[in-house]
Design a protein around this motif. Structure first.
Motif, PDB file in Angstrom:
ATOM      1  N   GLU A 499       0.826  -1.230   0.000  1.00  0.00           N
ATOM      2  CA  GLU A 499       0.000   0.000   0.000  1.00  0.00           C
ATOM      3  C   GLU A 499       0.853   1.269   0.000  1.00  0.00           C
ATOM      4  O   GLU A 499       0.360   2.360  -0.300  1.00  0.00           O
ATOM      5  CB  GLU A 499      -0.993   0.002   1.171  1.00  0.00           C
ATOM      6  CG  GLU A 499      -0.384   0.033   2.572  1.00  0.00           C
ATOM      7  CD  GLU A 499      -0.070  -1.365   3.115  1.00  0.00           C
ATOM      8  OE1 GLU A 499       0.033  -2.309   2.318  1.00  0.00           O
ATOM      9  OE2 GLU A 499       0.103  -1.488   4.350  1.00  0.00           O
ATOM     10  N   ASP A 500       2.148   1.134   0.341  1.00  0.00           N
ATOM     11  CA  ASP A 500       3.008   2.328   0.361  1.00  0.00           C
ATOM     12  C   ASP A 500       3.712   2.560  -0.973  1.00  0.00           C
ATOM     13  O   ASP A 500       4.182   3.670  -1.233  1.00  0.00           O
ATOM     14  CB  ASP A 500       4.068   2.183   1.453  1.00  0.00           C
ATOM     15  CG  ASP A 500       3.462   2.310   2.838  1.00  0.00           C
ATOM     16  OD1 ASP A 500       2.821   3.333   3.094  1.00  0.00           O
ATOM     17  OD2 ASP A 500       3.613   1.375   3.643  1.00  0.00           O
ATOM     18  N   VAL A 501       3.753   1.501  -1.786  1.00  0.00           N
ATOM     19  CA  VAL A 501       4.545   1.592  -3.015  1.00  0.00           C
ATOM     20  C   VAL A 501       4.094   2.761  -3.895  1.00  0.00           C
ATOM     21  O   VAL A 501       4.917   3.519  -4.399  1.00  0.00           O
ATOM     22  CB  VAL A 501       4.494   0.250  -3.790  1.00  0.00           C
ATOM     23  CG1 VAL A 501       5.058   0.409  -5.193  1.00  0.00           C
ATOM     24  CG2 VAL A 501       5.280  -0.812  -3.036  1.00  0.00           C
ATOM     25  N   VAL A 502       2.776   2.960  -4.010  1.00  0.00           N
ATOM     26  CA  VAL A 502       2.276   4.027  -4.900  1.00  0.00           C
ATOM     27  C   VAL A 502       2.664   5.431  -4.442  1.00  0.00           C
ATOM     28  O   VAL A 502       2.735   6.360  -5.246  1.00  0.00           O
ATOM     29  CB  VAL A 502       0.736   3.971  -5.059  1.00  0.00           C
ATOM     30  CG1 VAL A 502       0.338   2.983  -6.107  1.00  0.00           C
ATOM     31  CG2 VAL A 502       0.041   3.711  -3.744  1.00  0.00           C
ATOM     32  N   ARG A 510       7.366   9.107   3.992  1.00  0.00           N
ATOM     33  CA  ARG A 510       8.174   8.107   4.709  1.00  0.00           C
ATOM     34  C   ARG A 510       7.233   7.024   5.208  1.00  0.00           C
ATOM     35  O   ARG A 510       6.121   7.301   5.622  1.00  0.00           O
ATOM     36  CB  ARG A 510       8.880   8.723   5.920  1.00  0.00           C
ATOM     37  CG  ARG A 510       9.833   9.866   5.575  1.00  0.00           C
ATOM     38  CD  ARG A 510      10.918   9.992   6.637  1.00  0.00           C
ATOM     39  NE  ARG A 510      11.842   8.878   6.559  1.00  0.00           N
ATOM     40  CZ  ARG A 510      12.339   8.240   7.621  1.00  0.00           C
ATOM     41  NH1 ARG A 510      11.977   8.586   8.820  1.00  0.00           N
ATOM     42  NH2 ARG A 510      13.185   7.240   7.473  1.00  0.00           N
ATOM     43  N   ILE A 511       7.690   5.793   5.147  1.00  0.00           N
ATOM     44  CA  ILE A 511       6.859   4.712   5.678  1.00  0.00           C
ATOM     45  C   ILE A 511       7.043   4.706   7.185  1.00  0.00           C
ATOM     46  O   ILE A 511       8.176   4.669   7.673  1.00  0.00           O
ATOM     47  CB  ILE A 511       7.271   3.354   5.066  1.00  0.00           C
ATOM     48  CG1 ILE A 511       7.110   3.423   3.556  1.00  0.00           C
ATOM     49  CG2 ILE A 511       6.452   2.232   5.658  1.00  0.00           C
ATOM     50  CD1 ILE A 511       7.768   2.278   2.832  1.00  0.00           C
ATOM     51  N   ASP A 512       5.914   4.780   7.868  1.00  0.00           N
ATOM     52  CA  ASP A 512       6.016   4.858   9.316  1.00  0.00           C
ATOM     53  C   ASP A 512       5.558   3.532   9.920  1.00  0.00           C
ATOM     54  O   ASP A 512       4.371   3.301  10.087  1.00  0.00           O
ATOM     55  CB  ASP A 512       5.137   6.024   9.809  1.00  0.00           C
ATOM     56  CG  ASP A 512       5.296   6.217  11.309  1.00  0.00           C
ATOM     57  OD1 ASP A 512       6.297   5.724  11.852  1.00  0.00           O
ATOM     58  OD2 ASP A 512       4.410   6.842  11.916  1.00  0.00           O
ATOM     59  N   ASN A 513       6.491   2.643  10.164  1.00  0.00           N
ATOM     60  CA  ASN A 513       6.144   1.412  10.874  1.00  0.00           C
ATOM     61  C   ASN A 513       7.298   1.005  11.792  1.00  0.00           C
ATOM     62  O   ASN A 513       8.329   1.690  11.851  1.00  0.00           O
ATOM     63  CB  ASN A 513       5.745   0.289   9.897  1.00  0.00           C
ATOM     64  CG  ASN A 513       6.852  -0.041   8.908  1.00  0.00           C
ATOM     65  OD1 ASN A 513       8.027   0.184   9.193  1.00  0.00           O
ATOM     66  ND2 ASN A 513       6.474  -0.555   7.746  1.00  0.00           N
ATOM     67  N   LYS A 539      12.933   7.159 -16.011  1.00  0.00           N
ATOM     68  CA  LYS A 539      11.943   6.945 -14.959  1.00  0.00           C
ATOM     69  C   LYS A 539      12.499   6.007 -13.886  1.00  0.00           C
ATOM     70  O   LYS A 539      13.492   5.299 -14.141  1.00  0.00           O
ATOM     71  CB  LYS A 539      10.644   6.394 -15.543  1.00  0.00           C
ATOM     72  CG  LYS A 539      10.785   5.088 -16.280  1.00  0.00           C
ATOM     73  CD  LYS A 539       9.413   4.622 -16.755  1.00  0.00           C
ATOM     74  CE  LYS A 539       9.520   3.273 -17.426  1.00  0.00           C
ATOM     75  NZ  LYS A 539       8.300   2.718 -17.883  1.00  0.00           N
ATOM     76  N   VAL A 540      11.874   6.067 -12.695  1.00  0.00           N
ATOM     77  CA  VAL A 540      12.280   5.144 -11.619  1.00  0.00           C
ATOM     78  C   VAL A 540      11.044   4.404 -11.137  1.00  0.00           C
ATOM     79  O   VAL A 540       9.938   4.934 -11.196  1.00  0.00           O
ATOM     80  CB  VAL A 540      12.912   5.876 -10.403  1.00  0.00           C
ATOM     81  CG1 VAL A 540      14.296   6.332 -10.674  1.00  0.00           C
ATOM     82  CG2 VAL A 540      12.040   7.001  -9.933  1.00  0.00           C
ATOM     83  N   TRP A 541      11.239   3.173 -10.697  1.00  0.00           N
ATOM     84  CA  TRP A 541      10.131   2.433 -10.095  1.00  0.00           C
ATOM     85  C   TRP A 541      10.694   1.377  -9.158  1.00  0.00           C
ATOM     86  O   TRP A 541      11.918   1.175  -9.107  1.00  0.00           O
ATOM     87  CB  TRP A 541       9.228   1.826 -11.164  1.00  0.00           C
ATOM     88  CG  TRP A 541       9.786   0.677 -11.949  1.00  0.00           C
ATOM     89  CD1 TRP A 541       9.562  -0.644 -11.723  1.00  0.00           C
ATOM     90  CD2 TRP A 541      10.628   0.749 -13.109  1.00  0.00           C
ATOM     91  NE1 TRP A 541      10.213  -1.398 -12.665  1.00  0.00           N
ATOM     92  CE2 TRP A 541      10.871  -0.579 -13.524  1.00  0.00           C
ATOM     93  CE3 TRP A 541      11.217   1.787 -13.820  1.00  0.00           C
ATOM     94  CZ2 TRP A 541      11.679  -0.882 -14.622  1.00  0.00           C
ATOM     95  CZ3 TRP A 541      12.017   1.482 -14.911  1.00  0.00           C
ATOM     96  CH2 TRP A 541      12.241   0.163 -15.311  1.00  0.00           C
ATOM     97  N   VAL A 542       9.812   0.765  -8.408  1.00  0.00           N
ATOM     98  CA  VAL A 542      10.289  -0.208  -7.428  1.00  0.00           C
ATOM     99  C   VAL A 542       9.440  -1.477  -7.478  1.00  0.00           C
ATOM    100  O   VAL A 542       8.247  -1.429  -7.803  1.00  0.00           O
ATOM    101  CB  VAL A 542      10.247   0.396  -5.995  1.00  0.00           C
ATOM    102  CG1 VAL A 542       8.833   0.707  -5.552  1.00  0.00           C
ATOM    103  CG2 VAL A 542      10.905  -0.518  -4.984  1.00  0.00           C
ATOM    104  N   GLU A 543      10.087  -2.600  -7.236  1.00  0.00           N
ATOM    105  CA  GLU A 543       9.366  -3.859  -7.036  1.00  0.00           C
ATOM    106  C   GLU A 543       9.823  -4.352  -5.676  1.00  0.00           C
ATOM    107  O   GLU A 543      11.031  -4.391  -5.420  1.00  0.00           O
ATOM    108  CB  GLU A 543       9.734  -4.874  -8.113  1.00  0.00           C
ATOM    109  CG  GLU A 543       9.075  -4.562  -9.449  1.00  0.00           C
ATOM    110  CD  GLU A 543       9.650  -5.367 -10.603  1.00  0.00           C
ATOM    111  OE1 GLU A 543      10.374  -6.352 -10.349  1.00  0.00           O
ATOM    112  OE2 GLU A 543       9.376  -4.999 -11.749  1.00  0.00           O
ATOM    113  N   SER A 544       8.872  -4.676  -4.813  1.00  0.00           N
ATOM    114  CA  SER A 544       9.293  -5.038  -3.463  1.00  0.00           C
ATOM    115  C   SER A 544       8.419  -6.140  -2.878  1.00  0.00           C
ATOM    116  O   SER A 544       7.252  -6.275  -3.226  1.00  0.00           O
ATOM    117  CB  SER A 544       9.218  -3.796  -2.582  1.00  0.00           C
ATOM    118  OG  SER A 544       9.685  -4.120  -1.298  1.00  0.00           O
ATOM    119  N   SER A 545       9.031  -6.912  -2.012  1.00  0.00           N
ATOM    120  CA  SER A 545       8.288  -7.943  -1.323  1.00  0.00           C
ATOM    121  C   SER A 545       8.498  -7.668   0.159  1.00  0.00           C
ATOM    122  O   SER A 545       9.645  -7.706   0.650  1.00  0.00           O
ATOM    123  CB  SER A 545       8.862  -9.286  -1.777  1.00  0.00           C
ATOM    124  OG  SER A 545       8.369 -10.297  -0.992  1.00  0.00           O
TER     125      SER A 545
END
Ligand code: ADP
Length: 575
Positions: A499-502, A510-513, A539-545
């Motif tokens: 849900e933070d990726v977008v 900043r992701i706050d966890n 362009k930049v993008w991210v793929e994350s698990s």
């Protein structure tokens, strides 16, 4: 042909085209019978002996009725349907009435025609019914009072069946229809009123909106322009309506070049049927004044995926942009000015911590270490703020050169490898290597990019990879196709929740966890990376698990080594 909805919605004192045609047919049919009988009579030897006697005037009037019936059947005059049908009907009724009086009243064979005609009387409402009713009862009175007819059973049966009953039937049929028509007409009126109220309300709303609103049809013609739009662009409604939007909505880009048809955002919306937002265009008013505008263009969907037109909403953002620029300038100057003393503090703290230049006890060392870290953080923050303000006020103008990505990245990695080692992380870099027998061939990747910008992007991403990875490794790789070089930086770190990726590349996000709370940062690094990459046509993008790691990608325009103008122009080390 009957119009769709004909007879459903229509005001009173009218007649639907359908019933109008039926009346014409009936008139034509009866007229033909009368005229035929007249001609048949001409060939009979004893003309007075026949009951079907048709005198010349009756034949003539019937003929006229027939002709009117035929002509108006073929060319129905929309405005006078009721009047023509009613007039012709009365004329024919009078003719048949005349024939009945001439051919033995209730014994007349023309009573059949009369019955047929009477059934249609109700179609003309109360007026039609009362005329025929008066005629029928007038005849009864005449027969009883002046023709001395006795009211025998036969007389009454014929009278009731032939003269009164068709009237009753007609009343029953048409009155019911009439009531329905009235209800429909009332419903129509109510609906029309409602629609006009809705239209009035929409107009009030559109006129009250302080932003310019224009409606443009599929052909690019202006169909609506609200007062705010008229005020903003200096065109009156009368002048603008019906004109092609190009002549009213004159748009140009940042460098003052008029937009071509293909670049026009309105045209793009009309073709793609997708909404569009643009805050970077300049609008030239009728008087030649330039203003920066924010445009929101939405398609008017036709329902089958194509656009029926577009709604353009725009406002003057010249002052806003000016303020934005002033704000960015202030942040930029302040950051710049503060960077120098912070660098000095950092330097002195470094000297104080260096055993060769200063002697301090362990307690003081611990405090100074903390101060040194905080100063470094402050220095990075000022650097980020400087980059953000540059990106926002249009000063981010890249000076691209051909960059040998492999050599460049090797250099950048060397700069951060120590930091990674301190955290126990390994950095791997084997760009797109291709094993051929015992030899490893690394393809050459040349990107066309501002190397200062690329350095900032790569450093930011590597810093993050180190910062957000607790154990494991970081793998840097390069890949390419005909047009692009793609740099990837993969880590085995904390990962990013989906849900933070977008939101990740937004300013100050900043992701706050629990994973990130302890790790310091400004939330500006990825925003800067995105703006820098975009400024360099990339362009930049991210793929994350989440929990397993993330891979950040940077795609940049690729060039062939041969395309490099001067042999020495290739950059391999960060500037
Ligand atoms: P910050 O200064 O907070 O690092 P960035 O814009 O660089 O700001 O990053 C925004 C957020 O994205 C970070 O706060 C962090 O939560 C997340 N993030 C960035 N890079 C990574 C990464 N490699 N792994 C996990 N999370 C990351």
């Amino acid at each position: 042909m009957e119009h769709p909805g004909e007879g459903i919605i229509k005001p009173l004192k009218t007649i639907s085209l359908f019933w109008y045609r039926r009346i014409c047919e009936m008139t034509l049919f009866i007229s033909l019978i009368i005229v035929s009988v007249f001609f048949a009579g001409l060939f009979m030897e004893d003309r007075t002996a026949t009951l079907l006697l048709v005198p010349l005037p009756a034949a003539l009037i019937a003929g006229v009725c027939g002709i009117i019936g035929l002509i108006s059947y073929l060319w129905a005059p929309a405005k006078y349907l009721y009047q023509i049908a009613f007039g012709n009907y009365l004329l024919l009724t009078a003719t048949v009435g005349m024939l009945i009086t001439l051919t033995g009243y209730l014994d007349s064979p023309y009573l059949v025609l009369w019955m047929l005609l009477t059934i249609f009387a109700g179609l003309f409402g109360k007026l039609g019914l009362s005329i025929v009713f008066s005629a029928v009862n007038g005849l009864l009175l005449y027969l009883v009072l002046f023709d001395n007819r006795s009211l025998s059973r036969e007389f009454l049966i014929v009278y009731l069946l032939a003269l009164e009953m068709p009237l009753v039937i007609s009343y029953l049929i048409w009155n019911d229809r009439d009531t329905q028509e009235k209800h429909k007409t009332q419903a129509f009126d109510a609906l029309a009123k409602q629609l006009s109220q809705v239209a009035d309300k929409s107009e009030i709303v559109i006129n009250a909106i302080d932003e310019g609103v224009m409606a443009i049809d599929a052909k690019g013609v202006i169909q609506l322009i609200n007062p705010a739009a008229q005020r903003l662009i200096g065109w009156t409604r009368e002048d603008a309506l019906g004109l092609d939007y190009h002549s009213v909505l004159k748009l140009s880009d940042n460098s003052g070049h008029d937009l071509s048809d293909g670049q026009s955002p309105v045209q793009q919306v009309l073709i793609s049927n997708r909404s569009l937002v643009n805050n970077d265009l300049t609008l030239t008013t009728n008087s030649g004044k330039h203003m920066l505008v924010s445009l929101v263009i939405s398609p008017v969907d036709s329902g089958n995926g194509t656009s029926n037109g577009a709604i353009v909403v725009f406002r003057d953002i010249t002052a806003e942009k000016q303020e934005e620029r002033q704000r960015a300038e202030f942040i930029s100057t302040a950051s710049h000015e503060m960077r120098t003393p912070v660098a000095a503090i950092e330097g002195y703290l470094g000297l104080a911590l260096n055993p060769n230049t200063a002697v301090i006890d362990e307690k003081a060392r611990a405090y100074l270490m903390k101060a040194h870290e905080a100063t470094q953080h402050l220095g990075r923050l000022f650097q980020d703020l400087l980059s953000v303000s540059r990106a926002e006020d249009g000063r981010l103008i890249p000076k691209p050169t051909t960059v040998d990505m492999t050599a460049f990245m090797r250099n950048v990695i060397e700069g951060v490898v120590l930091k990674a080692q301190q955290k126990g992380l390994t950095i791997y870099f084997k760009p797109g290597s291709d094993q051929q027998g015992s030899r490893t061939i690394s393809p050459m990747y040349y990107a066309f990019v501002d190397n200062g910008h690329l350095r900032e992007i790569a450093n930011n991403l590597l810093d993050n990879a180190i910062k957000y990875t607790l154990k494991g490794s970081i793998t840097v790789d390069l890949k390419g196709d005909e047009e692009h070089v793609t740099l990837s930086i993969a880590d085995t770190g904390i990962g990013i929740p989906p849900e933070d990726v977008v939101h990740l590349f937004q300013k100050f996000y900043r992701i706050d966890n629990s994973d990130t709370r302890e790790i310091g940062g400004t939330g500006l690094g990825l925003f800067i990376c995105r703006r820098l990459a975009e400024a360099n046509n990339g362009k930049v993008w991210v793929e994350s698990s989440y929990g397993k790691g993330s891979t950040f990608f940077v795609q940049l325009p690729r060039v062939d080594h041969d395309e490099t103008a001067e042999p020495g122009a290739v950059t391999s080390a960060p500037s």
